[in-house]
Enzyme design. Structure first.
Site, short mmCIF file in Angstrom:
data_model
loop_
_atom_site.label_atom_id
_atom_site.label_comp_id
_atom_site.label_asym_id
_atom_site.label_seq_id
_atom_site.Cartn_x
_atom_site.Cartn_y
_atom_site.Cartn_z
N GLN A 176 1.21 -1.28 0.12
CA GLN A 176 0.02 -0.36 0.51
C GLN A 176 1.12 1.43 -0.11
OE1 GLN A 176 -1.78 1.15 4.36
NE2 GLN A 176 -3.39 0.83 2.78
N TYR B 119 -6.25 10.87 4.36
CA TYR B 119 -4.08 10.67 4.38
C TYR B 119 -4.59 11.90 2.44
CZ TYR B 119 -4.35 7.01 6.97
OH TYR B 119 -3.84 6.36 8.31
#
Length: 297
Positions: free
Chosen positions: A137, A207
């Site tokens: 990720q 994010y």
């Protein structure tokens, strides 16, 4: 594009500490809705995603493990993912790899770069020896970045007070955006070279890329702000650069959340539109969409 329903099961957290055979996991982990959609037998069938053949459709998606040290891979982290594959899962995902040191939320967070390359290679070798595939990720924390960790004001779509850090963020200019797009692509290329079988671009959970998607955190008036099409632009630019970096025969996953839990924030309708834009671009191979809220206000 592969849909979540085709994968059959996506782990948000790790399974039990001892390897558990996939055939025993099926009745234990499959939710009621998933059982209605498809049988466990289909979930155990192989699936090919852009040249990568998974031995079944059980995938452990990225969820922070808390096992990195000094921005690199540890033996405990390798053991964590190896045992998941030893239990019979098709693929596991190493979580929370920062594409730049300035995108970290804490000191020991994994940073994908030349310094961490030996550990990344050890990770992929161990996972492949366990019989499965491994993804990673890729993320940038944006206004969640800890100023005490990065020693500066964090970047964000707009100059804005961040309650996550109790301080002000710096609005990104075009040079900052271009640099961040390159950071994602460079990190993806390095991970492919380290032996990873896929990458997951983190565009959810508040994010940086998610901050661009949300009108609450994105107050821009240029081509990256306003409409959901504009707010999705940086995500598509990241995916385009990443695709060029890794080539056509390498899977790219994208994680999105459906709303951010903020007043006048990202709505499910906008998330659906963003998902449609990503799918139509043909740049990604699987959208991992969570109906959860990242309600840090």
């Amino acid at each position: 594009m592969v849909r979540v329903s085709d994968l059959g099961l996506l782990w948000a957290t790790s399974p039990p500490r001892q390897p558990l055979p996939v055939r025993r996991m099926v009745p234990r982990l499959v939710g009621h809705q998933l059982q209605q959609q498809q049988s466990p037998l289909r979930m155990l069938q192989p699936l090919t995603v852009r040249g990568l053949t998974l031995r079944n459709r059980v995938v452990r998606m990225g969820a922070h493990e808390g096992l990195c040290e000094r921005n690199g891979i540890t033996g405990d982290l390798i053991t964590e993912h190896s045992r998941i594959l030893a239990g019979g899962a098709a693929m596991t995902t190493v979580a929370y790899g920062a594409v730049h040191r300035d995108g970290r939320t804490f000191d020991d967070q994994l940073v994908v770069g030349q310094d961490s390359l030996p550990g990344l290679k050890d990770m992929t070798a161990a996972c492949h020896n366990a019989g499965g595939a491994v993804s990673i990720q890729l993320t940038h924390a944006g206004w969640f970045s800890n100023p005490r960790t990065i020693h500066k004001r964090p970047n964000a779509p707009s100059t804005k007070y961040s309650p996550a850090i109790f301080g002000w963020c710096r609005g990104m200019n075009q040079r900052d955006i271009d640099s961040t797009v390159r950071d994602f692509a460079t990190a993806a290329s390095l991970c492919k070279g380290a032996g990873f079988d896929a990458v997951e671009v983190h565009a959810g959970h508040g994010y940086l890329l998610s901050q661009f998607l949300s009108p609450r955190t994105n107050r821009r008036w240029d081509k990256y702000g306003g409409s959901i099409e504009n707010r999705t632009r940086i995500v598509l630019e990241v995916l385009e650069a990443t695709r060029k970096a890794v080539g056509d025969n390498f899977p790219i996953f994208v994680k999105l959340n459906m709303c951010d839990g903020m007043w006048r924030g990202l709505s499910e309708q906008d998330s659906l539109r963003a998902a449609q834009l990503i799918e139509r671009s043909g740049l990604a191979d699987c959208l991992v969409c969570y109906d959860v809220k990242s309600d840090r206000r």
